[in-house]
Design a protein around this motif. Structure first.
Motif, PDB file in Angstrom:
ATOM      1  N   GLN A  10     -37.114   2.559   8.981  1.00 58.54           N
ATOM      2  CA  GLN A  10     -37.539   1.172   9.183  1.00 58.54           C
ATOM      3  C   GLN A  10     -38.261   0.647   7.946  1.00 58.54           C
ATOM      4  O   GLN A  10     -38.041  -0.492   7.522  1.00 58.54           O
ATOM      5  N   TRP A  13     -35.688  -0.045   5.341  1.00 57.21           N
ATOM      6  CA  TRP A  13     -34.930  -1.250   5.668  1.00 57.21           C
ATOM      7  C   TRP A  13     -35.712  -2.505   5.299  1.00 57.21           C
ATOM      8  O   TRP A  13     -35.165  -3.459   4.744  1.00 57.21           O
ATOM      9  N   GLY A  49     -25.177 -10.332   7.646  1.00 49.03           N
ATOM     10  CA  GLY A  49     -25.271  -9.737   8.974  1.00 49.03           C
ATOM     11  C   GLY A  49     -26.633  -9.850   9.622  1.00 49.03           C
ATOM     12  O   GLY A  49     -26.883  -9.225  10.662  1.00 49.03           O
ATOM     13  N   LEU A  50     -27.515 -10.688   9.048  1.00 49.60           N
ATOM     14  CA  LEU A  50     -28.874 -10.765   9.568  1.00 49.60           C
ATOM     15  C   LEU A  50     -28.955 -11.609  10.829  1.00 49.60           C
ATOM     16  O   LEU A  50     -29.744 -11.314  11.735  1.00 49.60           O
ATOM     17  N   SER A  52     -26.626 -12.004  13.167  1.00 52.88           N
ATOM     18  CA  SER A  52     -26.100 -11.256  14.311  1.00 52.88           C
ATOM     19  C   SER A  52     -27.113 -10.236  14.828  1.00 52.88           C
ATOM     20  O   SER A  52     -27.111  -9.901  16.020  1.00 52.88           O
ATOM     21  N   ARG A  53     -27.994  -9.763  13.944  1.00 53.24           N
ATOM     22  CA  ARG A  53     -29.023  -8.812  14.375  1.00 53.24           C
ATOM     23  C   ARG A  53     -30.000  -9.445  15.360  1.00 53.24           C
ATOM     24  O   ARG A  53     -30.676  -8.734  16.120  1.00 53.24           O
ATOM     25  N   ASP A  56     -28.503  -8.415  18.761  1.00 56.31           N
ATOM     26  CA  ASP A  56     -28.243  -7.028  19.137  1.00 56.31           C
ATOM     27  C   ASP A  56     -29.398  -6.095  18.798  1.00 56.31           C
ATOM     28  O   ASP A  56     -29.250  -4.884  18.823  1.00 56.31           O
ATOM     29  N   SER A  57     -30.556  -6.668  18.459  1.00 56.47           N
ATOM     30  CA  SER A  57     -31.738  -5.867  18.169  1.00 56.47           C
ATOM     31  C   SER A  57     -32.877  -6.298  19.083  1.00 56.47           C
ATOM     32  O   SER A  57     -32.814  -7.354  19.719  1.00 56.47           O
ATOM     33  N   ALA A  61     -37.474  -5.210  15.821  1.00 58.90           N
ATOM     34  CA  ALA A  61     -36.563  -5.427  14.695  1.00 58.90           C
ATOM     35  C   ALA A  61     -36.624  -6.874  14.224  1.00 58.90           C
ATOM     36  O   ALA A  61     -36.581  -7.154  13.014  1.00 58.90           O
ATOM     37  N   MET A  65     -37.724  -8.111  10.461  1.00 57.67           N
ATOM     38  CA  MET A  65     -36.900  -9.013   9.662  1.00 57.67           C
ATOM     39  C   MET A  65     -37.700 -10.219   9.199  1.00 57.67           C
ATOM     40  O   MET A  65     -37.680 -10.595   8.016  1.00 57.67           O
TER      41      MET A  65
END
Length: 407
Positions: A10, A13, A49-50, A52-53, A56-57, A61, A65
């Motif tokens: 994490q 990331w 792809g941020l 879409s996160r 699905d997060s 998360a 971000m």
């Protein structure tokens, strides 16, 4: 996972996000026009792809971000968050047709979403909103009375008892991404006099007849505007969730995003703190460096202390949301309150320690100073958060303590 620790992956990331924000998002943000939707920036968030996160997060998360992006590019952070805020009701409560039409376009950055809750007379008091949803199909007196009683009592409202088509009439104000969004999650009153229990959420595409908007010039650089709705047609196919249950849609969305507003604030506070550490370490003053002055060192220590405390509370609230804990409303309110108030303090102190250079147009702190004020107001002002915290505390106390009888 403990709220006070991040796993190594994490942390790595978050570092990658800060690098992406600086290298790929910051240049696009610099080319944008303040107060307007920056579609190339949103499209790049989609390509990375941020967006879409967001769907699905979990909440943690999302907070990571927002904090990471805010550190390097507040415009990218805000663009991401507004996509999530506007589209989350569709993701969580939309029909298969609604989700199929809009969510892929939101995720790839080709459709701009907006969350239309606030009104000129109903900002923090969201239950007082007045935008009307007038049913077009007549009800007999008995059916209307049954419907109103059910709404006031919290019971289910049979679909046959209410209209299938409405006209939305009224005004929304302080709406992020308005009037440039491609669709709006609009909250309207379907049952007069029912307070929070008479509100319905509608998905309203921007091309609906009767929907107009005007951009507002604000202190913060992100897009904000008003919406005018003049008998805008909507049907049961546009309802998000259930009729007269839209307040749950609104509060569920805000409970998710309030801790992440705190994460946005923490990212700004950290950026201001790091800028201050660099400046005070290099700046000559009174025969030494600024950092050598005890009053300066103590101020920097206080900035760091408050920033870390806010970060931990944000992570704790996000972890509670992901665990479906019962105290999410209280934790979310605490996280937003502490983090936004902290960021205001840290950025203001950073400006003071930098001096006049920090007020020059284009300086990082000048930018943060304009950005940091709004989060203390939107998605529930600080005063509203204190009210939520107190209400939740008293409710919890009453449920867990038996009053002692007087002797």
């Amino acid at each position: 996972m403990p709220a006070f620790a991040l796993e190594p992956e994490q942390t790595a990331w978050c570092a990658r996000l800060r690098t992406l924000a600086a290298q790929r998002l910051r240049p696009l943000a610099d080319k944008g026009e303040p107060g307007r939707v920056n579609r190339p920036l949103v499209a790049e968030l989609g390509r990375l792809g941020l967006i879409s996160r967001l769907f699905d997060s979990g909440a943690l998360a999302l907070c990571l971000m927002r904090e990471s992006l805010a550190y390097a590019c507040t415009e990218a952070e805000t663009a991401l968050a507004l996509q999530g805020l506007g589209a989350h009701p569709v993701h969580a409560h939309g029909t298969p047709a609604q989700r199929e039409r809009w969510l892929p376009r939101v995720a790839d950055g080709t459709a701009i979403a907006a969350f239309a809750l606030s009104e000129p007379g109903a900002g923090s008091d969201a239950a007082a909103l007045a935008l009307r949803a007038d049913g077009e199909e007549a009800e007999d007196a008995q059916g209307a009375e049954t419907r109103r009683d059910a709404a006031l009592g919290g019971g289910p409202v049979a679909e046959a008892d209410g209209p299938r088509r409405w006209r939305l009439t009224g005004e929304k104000c302080w709406i992020s991404n308005a009037p440039e969004a491609d669709f709006y999650t609009v909250f309207a009153r379907t049952t007069p006099g029912a307070g929070a229990r008479g509100v319905t959420a509608f998905l309203v595409p921007a091309d609906r007849p009767g929907l107009t908007g005007t951009a507002l010039e604000m202190l913060s650089p992100h897009p904000l505007g008003t919406l005018g709705l003049d008998a805008v047609p909507v049907t049961a196919d546009d309802v998000l969730g259930e009729t007269d249950r839209g307040f749950r849609v609104a509060m569920g969305t805000l409970n998710l995003f309030r801790p992440s507003v705190g994460a946005f604030a923490v990212g700004m506070a950290q950026a201001a703190l790091d800028a201050t550490l660099d400046h005070t370490r290099r700046r000559d003053a009174f025969g030494g460096k600024l950092m050598d002055l005890q009053t300066v060192a103590h101020q920097v220590a206080e900035m760091a202390l408050r920033t870390e405390a806010a970060r931990l509370m944000v992570y704790a609230a996000a972890t509670a949301y992901d665990a479906a804990a019962p105290d999410v409303p209280r934790r979310a309110a605490m996280a937003k309150l502490l983090a936004t108030e902290t960021a205001q303090y840290v950025v203001d102190t950073a400006v003071q320690l930098h001096g006049a250079r920090a007020l020059r147009r284009g300086h990082l702190l000048e930018h943060l100073y304009r950005e940091v004020r709004a989060p203390r107001i939107y998605e529930g002002a600080s005063e509203v958060q204190r009210g939520i915290i107190a209400k939740e505390l008293y409710a919890t106390h009453a449920a867990s303590h038996t009053p002692r009888e007087a002797p």
